[in-house]
Design a protein around this motif. Sequence first.
Motif, short mmCIF file in Angstrom:
data_model
loop_
_atom_site.label_atom_id
_atom_site.label_comp_id
_atom_site.label_asym_id
_atom_site.label_seq_id
_atom_site.Cartn_x
_atom_site.Cartn_y
_atom_site.Cartn_z
N LEU A 83 36.44 22.22 14.02
CA LEU A 83 37.13 20.77 14.12
C LEU A 83 38.41 20.85 15.05
O LEU A 83 38.59 19.66 15.38
CB LEU A 83 37.43 20.64 12.54
N ASN A 84 39.04 22.05 15.02
CA ASN A 84 40.14 21.99 15.97
C ASN A 84 39.69 21.70 17.38
O ASN A 84 40.34 21.01 18.29
CB ASN A 84 40.74 23.53 15.93
N VAL A 85 38.60 22.45 17.90
CA VAL A 85 37.78 22.12 19.04
C VAL A 85 37.69 20.75 19.27
O VAL A 85 37.95 20.03 20.53
CB VAL A 85 36.84 23.08 19.30
N ALA A 86 37.06 20.11 18.24
CA ALA A 86 36.74 18.90 18.45
C ALA A 86 37.87 17.85 18.55
O ALA A 86 37.68 16.72 19.25
CB ALA A 86 35.84 18.47 17.09
N ALA A 87 38.83 18.02 17.92
CA ALA A 87 40.11 17.30 18.09
C ALA A 87 40.68 17.46 19.48
O ALA A 87 41.16 16.49 19.90
CB ALA A 87 41.23 17.68 16.89
N LEU A 88 40.48 18.77 20.29
CA LEU A 88 41.23 18.62 21.24
C LEU A 88 40.22 18.06 22.47
O LEU A 88 40.58 17.90 23.53
CB LEU A 88 41.36 20.28 21.44
N GLY A 92 36.26 9.56 24.17
CA GLY A 92 35.40 8.37 23.88
C GLY A 92 35.94 7.53 22.74
O GLY A 92 37.25 7.97 22.39
N PRO A 93 35.28 6.74 22.24
CA PRO A 93 35.71 5.69 21.23
C PRO A 93 36.10 6.35 19.88
O PRO A 93 37.16 5.89 18.98
CB PRO A 93 34.58 4.72 20.73
N ALA A 94 35.47 7.53 19.50
CA ALA A 94 35.92 8.40 18.20
C ALA A 94 36.91 9.05 18.33
O ALA A 94 37.32 9.82 17.48
CB ALA A 94 34.55 9.05 17.80
N GLN A 95 37.52 9.42 19.66
CA GLN A 95 38.48 10.39 19.71
C GLN A 95 39.76 10.14 18.71
O GLN A 95 40.28 11.12 18.30
CB GLN A 95 39.13 10.46 21.22
N GLU A 96 40.33 9.00 18.67
CA GLU A 96 41.70 8.79 17.90
C GLU A 96 41.17 9.14 16.35
O GLU A 96 42.01 9.63 15.53
CB GLU A 96 42.11 7.36 18.12
N THR A 97 39.96 8.83 15.98
CA THR A 97 39.59 8.68 14.31
C THR A 97 39.28 10.42 14.30
O THR A 97 39.81 10.99 13.17
CB THR A 97 38.13 8.12 14.40
N ILE A 98 38.92 11.19 15.24
CA ILE A 98 38.63 12.48 14.85
C ILE A 98 40.05 13.34 14.76
O ILE A 98 40.23 14.06 14.05
CB ILE A 98 37.87 13.26 16.20
N VAL A 99 40.91 12.90 15.59
CA VAL A 99 42.06 13.57 15.77
C VAL A 99 42.94 12.95 14.40
O VAL A 99 43.58 14.04 13.72
CB VAL A 99 43.24 12.99 17.01
N ALA A 100 42.89 11.82 13.97
CA ALA A 100 43.70 11.60 12.91
C ALA A 100 43.10 12.14 11.72
O ALA A 100 43.94 12.54 10.63
CB ALA A 100 43.33 9.75 12.61
N ARG A 101 41.74 12.35 11.47
CA ARG A 101 41.13 13.04 10.20
C ARG A 101 41.46 14.23 10.32
O ARG A 101 41.53 14.90 9.20
CB ARG A 101 39.51 12.42 10.15
N TYR A 102 41.35 14.90 11.59
CA TYR A 102 41.66 16.47 11.64
C TYR A 102 43.04 16.59 11.28
O TYR A 102 43.39 17.66 10.27
CB TYR A 102 41.49 16.83 13.03
N ASN A 103 44.00 16.05 11.77
CA ASN A 103 45.41 16.22 11.10
C ASN A 103 45.67 16.00 9.75
O ASN A 103 46.36 16.54 9.09
CB ASN A 103 46.53 15.33 12.14
N ALA A 154 26.53 15.93 21.18
CA ALA A 154 26.25 16.15 20.19
C ALA A 154 27.15 16.73 19.06
O ALA A 154 27.24 16.39 17.78
CB ALA A 154 24.82 16.88 19.98
N PHE A 155 27.95 17.56 19.53
CA PHE A 155 28.82 18.30 18.77
C PHE A 155 29.92 17.35 18.27
O PHE A 155 30.30 17.51 17.16
CB PHE A 155 29.55 19.62 19.53
N CYS A 156 30.43 16.61 19.08
CA CYS A 156 31.38 15.65 18.67
C CYS A 156 30.89 14.57 17.70
O CYS A 156 31.55 14.22 16.81
CB CYS A 156 31.99 14.91 19.74
#
Length: 257
Positions: A83-88, A92-103, A154-156
């Motif tokens: 999930l750290n790799v995903a946040a970094l 795309g459109p899901a980037q902000e949501t991924i970063v916020a949910r990871y934090n 697909a991983f993201c």
Amino acid sequence: MKRAAISIAVGWAAASLAGCAAHTKKVAIATPAPPETATAYAPMPAGARAGMTIPTRLSDGTYLTPNRNLSAAAAVWHLRAALNVAALACRGPAQETIVARYNSLLTQQKGAFAAAQATLAAEFRAAGTDWQSREDEAMTRLYNYFSQDFAREAFCVRAAEVLARAESVAPAMLQTFATTQLPTLDQPFIQFFDAYDAWRKGQAANPVIAFAAPVAMPVAPVTLRGPTAKSETAKSDKPPRLHVDMGALQDQSLAGG
């Protein structure tokens, strides 16, 4: 006497014809061979390249990825790394949501992650000396594994789904959650390895066609006629050269695989 001989001859001929009629020869009718069908081979998956190295495929059909045979603490830490790799890396459109949910996950599961890290370090320490170097190397391989771009899209998608489900996980259940969700994050890479192995198998089954060198053809003499030109014979010291684009031939053979 002649009449008797004729009667005998006629009788023999009739008997021969009767024998032929009784032993009619059967003629076998050849059936046409079924039309040949071209063998379809799996295409090279997107993001692949010929000769690339992928994890070893085991006898049970699975791959030797960094996420096999993990302890509960290791599963938690591998989940965090993915999930750290995903946040970094995810865009795309899901980037902000991924970063916020990871934090948010780091804050919510701070104690559980710290406990998993300590337990994992103890497991490396118990396995022998120089444990810190071995742990660092293992973590480097893990991060590099999840950072491979051929499965990034697909991983993201999977990471976004896992992060959404993680919001309702209590710290006491994080180990169970990690054990069940880590295969979800591993799956895009496994699917790529399967596709690449299928393509590689097709390449091995499709032999490269060897093209013979062109045969030199004789050149007939040509006489030039004209009011002022002398009669000349075209020189045929050297055979005509045929240019063959071997690169194009190689591409066609690979396309057939």
